[in-house]
Scaffold this motif. Structure first.
Motif, PDB file in Angstrom:
ATOM      1  N   UNK A  24       0.834  -1.210   0.000  1.00 32.93           N
ATOM      2  CA  UNK A  24       0.000   0.000   0.000  1.00 32.93           C
ATOM      3  C   UNK A  24       0.868   1.260   0.000  1.00 32.93           C
ATOM      4  N   UNK A  25       1.918   1.285   0.788  1.00 31.62           N
ATOM      5  CA  UNK A  25       2.791   2.462   0.842  1.00 31.62           C
ATOM      6  C   UNK A  25       3.493   2.674  -0.495  1.00 31.62           C
ATOM      7  N   UNK A  26       3.904   1.598  -1.148  1.00 27.97           N
ATOM      8  CA  UNK A  26       4.549   1.720  -2.463  1.00 27.97           C
ATOM      9  C   UNK A  26       3.580   2.300  -3.475  1.00 27.97           C
ATOM     10  N   UNK A  27       2.307   1.891  -3.415  1.00 24.83           N
ATOM     11  CA  UNK A  27       1.307   2.458  -4.322  1.00 24.83           C
ATOM     12  C   UNK A  27       1.134   3.954  -4.057  1.00 24.83           C
ATOM     13  N   UNK A  28       1.028   4.321  -2.795  1.00 27.19           N
ATOM     14  CA  UNK A  28       0.857   5.740  -2.447  1.00 27.19           C
ATOM     15  C   UNK A  28       2.081   6.553  -2.882  1.00 27.19           C
ATOM     16  N   UNK A  29       3.269   6.041  -2.614  1.00 28.97           N
ATOM     17  CA  UNK A  29       4.501   6.735  -2.997  1.00 28.97           C
ATOM     18  C   UNK A  29       4.618   6.892  -4.510  1.00 28.97           C
ATOM     19  N   UNK A  30       4.035   5.955  -5.251  1.00 29.19           N
ATOM     20  CA  UNK A  30       4.103   5.986  -6.720  1.00 29.19           C
ATOM     21  C   UNK A  30       3.031   6.890  -7.324  1.00 29.19           C
ATOM     22  N   UNK A  31       2.149   7.418  -6.490  1.00 31.55           N
ATOM     23  CA  UNK A  31       1.137   8.330  -6.994  1.00 31.55           C
ATOM     24  C   UNK A  31      -0.197   7.699  -7.330  1.00 31.55           C
ATOM     25  N   UNK A  51      -5.607   0.782 -11.078  1.00 32.92           N
ATOM     26  CA  UNK A  51      -4.869   1.762 -10.295  1.00 32.92           C
ATOM     27  C   UNK A  51      -4.904   3.088 -11.054  1.00 32.92           C
ATOM     28  N   UNK A  52      -5.458   4.132 -10.448  1.00 37.84           N
ATOM     29  CA  UNK A  52      -5.585   5.430 -11.097  1.00 37.84           C
ATOM     30  C   UNK A  52      -4.403   6.332 -10.747  1.00 37.84           C
ATOM     31  N   UNK A  53      -3.893   7.025 -11.759  1.00 40.40           N
ATOM     32  CA  UNK A  53      -2.748   7.927 -11.621  1.00 40.40           C
ATOM     33  C   UNK A  53      -3.101   9.292 -12.181  1.00 40.40           C
ATOM     34  N   UNK A  54      -2.279  10.293 -11.846  1.00 38.44           N
ATOM     35  CA  UNK A  54      -2.461  11.635 -12.400  1.00 38.44           C
ATOM     36  C   UNK A  54      -1.987  11.720 -13.842  1.00 38.44           C
ATOM     37  N   UNK A  55      -1.001  10.879 -14.198  1.00 36.17           N
ATOM     38  CA  UNK A  55      -0.461  10.948 -15.557  1.00 36.17           C
ATOM     39  C   UNK A  55       0.016   9.577 -16.025  1.00 36.17           C
ATOM     40  N   UNK A  56       0.167   9.451 -17.332  1.00 38.21           N
ATOM     41  CA  UNK A  56       0.578   8.189 -17.936  1.00 38.21           C
ATOM     42  C   UNK A  56       1.974   7.803 -17.472  1.00 38.21           C
ATOM     43  N   UNK A  57       2.862   8.777 -17.335  1.00 36.88           N
ATOM     44  CA  UNK A  57       4.236   8.482 -16.915  1.00 36.88           C
ATOM     45  C   UNK A  57       4.263   7.782 -15.556  1.00 36.88           C
ATOM     46  N   UNK A  58       3.418   8.210 -14.633  1.00 43.00           N
ATOM     47  CA  UNK A  58       3.348   7.564 -13.325  1.00 43.00           C
ATOM     48  C   UNK A  58       2.881   6.121 -13.433  1.00 43.00           C
ATOM     49  N   UNK A  59       1.892   5.892 -14.273  1.00 37.39           N
ATOM     50  CA  UNK A  59       1.387   4.527 -14.484  1.00 37.39           C
ATOM     51  C   UNK A  59       2.475   3.650 -15.106  1.00 37.39           C
ATOM     52  N   UNK A  61       5.772   4.064 -14.880  1.00 36.46           N
ATOM     53  CA  UNK A  61       6.816   3.803 -13.878  1.00 36.46           C
ATOM     54  C   UNK A  61       6.386   2.711 -12.911  1.00 36.46           C
ATOM     55  N   UNK A  62       5.122   2.778 -12.458  1.00 35.28           N
ATOM     56  CA  UNK A  62       4.660   1.782 -11.501  1.00 35.28           C
ATOM     57  C   UNK A  62       4.560   0.408 -12.149  1.00 35.28           C
ATOM     58  N   UNK A  63       4.164   0.359 -13.403  1.00 37.17           N
ATOM     59  CA  UNK A  63       4.142  -0.918 -14.114  1.00 37.17           C
ATOM     60  C   UNK A  63       5.548  -1.508 -14.172  1.00 37.17           C
ATOM     61  N   UNK A  64       6.546  -0.686 -14.425  1.00 35.80           N
ATOM     62  CA  UNK A  64       7.933  -1.152 -14.412  1.00 35.80           C
ATOM     63  C   UNK A  64       8.323  -1.720 -13.062  1.00 35.80           C
ATOM     64  N   UNK A  65       7.909  -1.053 -11.987  1.00 36.67           N
ATOM     65  CA  UNK A  65       8.165  -1.535 -10.629  1.00 36.67           C
ATOM     66  C   UNK A  65       7.492  -2.890 -10.394  1.00 36.67           C
ATOM     67  N   UNK A  66       6.244  -3.018 -10.828  1.00 39.32           N
ATOM     68  CA  UNK A  66       5.547  -4.291 -10.663  1.00 39.32           C
ATOM     69  C   UNK A  66       6.282  -5.414 -11.378  1.00 39.32           C
ATOM     70  N   UNK A  67       6.701  -5.154 -12.611  1.00 38.60           N
ATOM     71  CA  UNK A  67       7.379  -6.189 -13.402  1.00 38.60           C
ATOM     72  C   UNK A  67       8.728  -6.567 -12.806  1.00 38.60           C
ATOM     73  N   UNK A  68       9.501  -5.588 -12.378  1.00 36.85           N
ATOM     74  CA  UNK A  68      10.862  -5.859 -11.928  1.00 36.85           C
ATOM     75  C   UNK A  68      10.952  -6.295 -10.472  1.00 36.85           C
ATOM     76  N   UNK A  69      10.039  -5.825  -9.636  1.00 36.21           N
ATOM     77  CA  UNK A  69      10.164  -6.064  -8.198  1.00 36.21           C
ATOM     78  C   UNK A  69       9.091  -6.994  -7.642  1.00 36.21           C
ATOM     79  N   UNK A  70       7.864  -6.810  -8.047  1.00 35.91           N
ATOM     80  CA  UNK A  70       6.774  -7.595  -7.451  1.00 35.91           C
ATOM     81  C   UNK A  70       6.587  -8.922  -8.169  1.00 35.91           C
ATOM     82  N   UNK A  71       6.262  -8.869  -9.438  1.00 39.03           N
ATOM     83  CA  UNK A  71       5.931 -10.096 -10.158  1.00 39.03           C
ATOM     84  C   UNK A  71       7.137 -10.975 -10.413  1.00 39.03           C
TER      85      UNK A  71
END
Length: 104
Positions: A24-31, A51-59, A61-71
């Motif tokens: 949850x904190x990672x999601x909040x920190x990612x916007x 997951x809703x973001x303010x901009x495409x770039x944030x989405x 970046x978070x997708x990259x985090x999911x692929x590299x760190x979570x999944x």
């Protein structure tokens, strides 16, 4: 508002949800501004997350985090049962409530 749309099979919802909540904190920190978790009524072994973001770039970046760190780690995604399908969506229309009556 761009939405990172994710869907994938899972082995156990309670296990998946515990792992989801741990970040949850990672999601909040990612916007992430808002999230929705849904499950098909006919498939308890599947989950859909928006997951809703303010901009495409944030989405992106978070997708990259999911692929590299979570999944990439079974410890971070213990109930993941298949490769996630993802898309970044932009809202074309958002309507709540009933449509205005057209009867005379």
């Amino acid at each position: 508002m761009p939405t990172l749309h994710i869907e994938h099979p899972i082995t156990d919802f309670a296990t998946w949800k515990t792992a989801f909540d741990r970040f949850a904190a990672a999601r909040a920190d990612a916007g992430v501004r808002r999230h929705r978790v849904q499950r098909p009524v006919d498939d308890p072994a599947y989950v859909v997350v928006d997951l809703d973001f303010d901009d495409v770039a944030g989405a992106e970046r978070f997708l990259g985090f999911l692929k590299s760190t979570i999944w990439a780690s079974s410890g971070n995604a213990p109930a993941l049962a298949g490769a996630p399908r993802t898309r970044i969506l932009e809202t074309a229309e958002d309507h709540q409530g009933s449509e205005p009556s057209t009867s005379t």
